[in-house]
Design a protein around this motif. Sequence first.
Motif, PDB file in Angstrom:
ATOM      1  N   HIS A  30      -6.800  45.970 -28.453  1.00  0.00           N
ATOM      2  CA  HIS A  30      -8.143  45.504 -28.090  1.00  0.00           C
ATOM      3  C   HIS A  30      -8.288  44.015 -28.416  1.00  0.00           C
ATOM      4  CE1 HIS A  30      -9.899  49.853 -28.359  1.00  0.00           C
ATOM      5  NE2 HIS A  30      -9.089  49.680 -27.338  1.00  0.00           N
ATOM      6  N   PHE A  31      -7.709  43.610 -29.523  1.00  0.00           N
ATOM      7  CA  PHE A  31      -7.742  42.187 -29.896  1.00  0.00           C
ATOM      8  C   PHE A  31      -7.002  41.346 -28.861  1.00  0.00           C
ATOM      9  CE2 PHE A  31      -5.671  38.648 -32.229  1.00  0.00           C
ATOM     10  CZ  PHE A  31      -6.809  37.942 -32.599  1.00  0.00           C
ATOM     11  N   TYR A  32      -5.827  41.798 -28.451  1.00  0.00           N
ATOM     12  CA  TYR A  32      -5.070  41.090 -27.415  1.00  0.00           C
ATOM     13  C   TYR A  32      -5.898  40.987 -26.134  1.00  0.00           C
ATOM     14  CZ  TYR A  32      -0.643  41.455 -30.046  1.00  0.00           C
ATOM     15  OH  TYR A  32       0.357  41.348 -30.962  1.00  0.00           O
ATOM     16  N   GLU A  33      -6.590  42.062 -25.816  1.00  0.00           N
ATOM     17  CA  GLU A  33      -7.426  42.056 -24.613  1.00  0.00           C
ATOM     18  C   GLU A  33      -8.537  41.012 -24.751  1.00  0.00           C
ATOM     19  OE1 GLU A  33      -9.004  45.905 -23.587  1.00  0.00           O
ATOM     20  OE2 GLU A  33     -10.460  45.023 -22.198  1.00  0.00           O
ATOM     21  N   ALA A  34      -9.183  40.994 -25.922  1.00  0.00           N
ATOM     22  CA  ALA A  34     -10.268  40.035 -26.149  1.00  0.00           C
ATOM     23  C   ALA A  34      -9.757  38.601 -26.072  1.00  0.00           C
ATOM     24  CB  ALA A  34     -10.917  40.298 -27.505  1.00  0.00           C
ATOM     25  N   LYS A  35      -8.515  38.388 -26.449  1.00  0.00           N
ATOM     26  CA  LYS A  35      -7.926  37.040 -26.423  1.00  0.00           C
ATOM     27  C   LYS A  35      -7.306  36.697 -25.070  1.00  0.00           C
ATOM     28  CE  LYS A  35      -8.859  35.828 -30.611  1.00  0.00           C
ATOM     29  NZ  LYS A  35      -9.827  34.753 -30.836  1.00  0.00           N
ATOM     30  N   GLY A  36      -7.382  37.620 -24.125  1.00  0.00           N
ATOM     31  CA  GLY A  36      -6.880  37.348 -22.781  1.00  0.00           C
ATOM     32  C   GLY A  36      -5.380  37.483 -22.634  1.00  0.00           C
ATOM     33  N   LEU A  37      -4.739  38.171 -23.576  1.00  0.00           N
ATOM     34  CA  LEU A  37      -3.283  38.327 -23.507  1.00  0.00           C
ATOM     35  C   LEU A  37      -2.866  39.509 -22.635  1.00  0.00           C
ATOM     36  CD1 LEU A  37      -2.678  37.600 -27.252  1.00  0.00           C
ATOM     37  CD2 LEU A  37      -1.581  36.351 -25.405  1.00  0.00           C
ATOM     38  N   ILE A  38      -3.694  40.520 -22.603  1.00  0.00           N
ATOM     39  CA  ILE A  38      -3.425  41.681 -21.760  1.00  0.00           C
ATOM     40  C   ILE A  38      -4.730  42.061 -21.059  1.00  0.00           C
ATOM     41  CG2 ILE A  38      -1.520  42.581 -23.174  1.00  0.00           C
ATOM     42  CD1 ILE A  38      -3.440  44.628 -24.373  1.00  0.00           C
ATOM     43  N   ALA A  39      -4.582  42.693 -19.922  1.00  0.00           N
ATOM     44  CA  ALA A  39      -5.775  43.063 -19.157  1.00  0.00           C
ATOM     45  C   ALA A  39      -5.581  44.456 -18.567  1.00  0.00           C
ATOM     46  CB  ALA A  39      -6.031  42.043 -18.059  1.00  0.00           C
ATOM     47  N   PRO A  40      -6.185  45.460 -19.176  1.00  0.00           N
ATOM     48  CA  PRO A  40      -6.051  46.810 -18.634  1.00  0.00           C
ATOM     49  C   PRO A  40      -6.934  46.984 -17.406  1.00  0.00           C
ATOM     50  CG  PRO A  40      -7.530  46.827 -20.510  1.00  0.00           C
ATOM     51  CD  PRO A  40      -7.001  45.429 -20.393  1.00  0.00           C
ATOM     52  N   SER A  41      -6.597  47.965 -16.615  1.00  0.00           N
ATOM     53  CA  SER A  41      -7.520  48.363 -15.551  1.00  0.00           C
ATOM     54  C   SER A  41      -8.323  49.539 -16.116  1.00  0.00           C
ATOM     55  CB  SER A  41      -6.740  48.754 -14.302  1.00  0.00           C
ATOM     56  OG  SER A  41      -5.832  49.796 -14.599  1.00  0.00           O
ATOM     57  N   ARG A  42      -9.197  50.065 -15.311  1.00  0.00           N
ATOM     58  CA  ARG A  42     -10.036  51.177 -15.759  1.00  0.00           C
ATOM     59  C   ARG A  42      -9.786  52.403 -14.895  1.00  0.00           C
ATOM     60  NH1 ARG A  42     -12.893  50.755 -20.688  1.00  0.00           N
ATOM     61  NH2 ARG A  42     -12.912  48.531 -21.137  1.00  0.00           N
ATOM     62  N   SER A  43      -9.747  53.539 -15.548  1.00  0.00           N
ATOM     63  CA  SER A  43      -9.596  54.800 -14.818  1.00  0.00           C
ATOM     64  C   SER A  43     -10.936  55.178 -14.201  1.00  0.00           C
ATOM     65  CB  SER A  43      -9.133  55.898 -15.769  1.00  0.00           C
ATOM     66  OG  SER A  43     -10.195  56.204 -16.670  1.00  0.00           O
TER      67      SER A  43
END
Length: 154
Positions: A30-43
């Motif tokens: 979640h931290f990586y996502e907040a920092k823009g390092l990873i971007a999940p899609s949504r089911s």
Amino acid sequence: MDATANGNLRQQLSVGEVARRSGVPVSTLHFYEAKGLIAPSRSSGNHRQYSRTILRRIAAIRVAQRAGIPLATIRDAMEALPDGRTPTAADWQKLARDWRDMLQIRIDSLTQLRDQFEHCIGCGCLSLTECPLRNPADTLGRTGSGPVLLNRMR
Ligand code: FES
């Protein structure tokens, strides 16, 4: 491996599966996502889901972090990859080469700092004119020659 009933590999992984496979806690993902390092899609149920390639991307992030590369630098490098792809072998070779040079600069700087500390051990003067740590790179020297501070008082 996660397989569907007909034996095909599922292409999307849940955040828990990514955490288990990568060895990275969910909170860090979640931290990586907040920092823009990873971007999940949504089911369809609005749960995070990740392509399998995220595991390689996370591995690259972890290796870079272990080498002391700042997260913002890692993010910028990842963003610069075409279509936001996970680093290919060639991408990773280039990143590693760039970051090795950056690391060497940091190592040289830290080595210099260590040597300056050695000079200070047993001295203790913290002199503005003598101590390289008190007056790094002789910053006063760049403002003029001679007794710069004394000259300012005149
Ligand atoms: S304390 Fe004397 S040189 Fe740094």
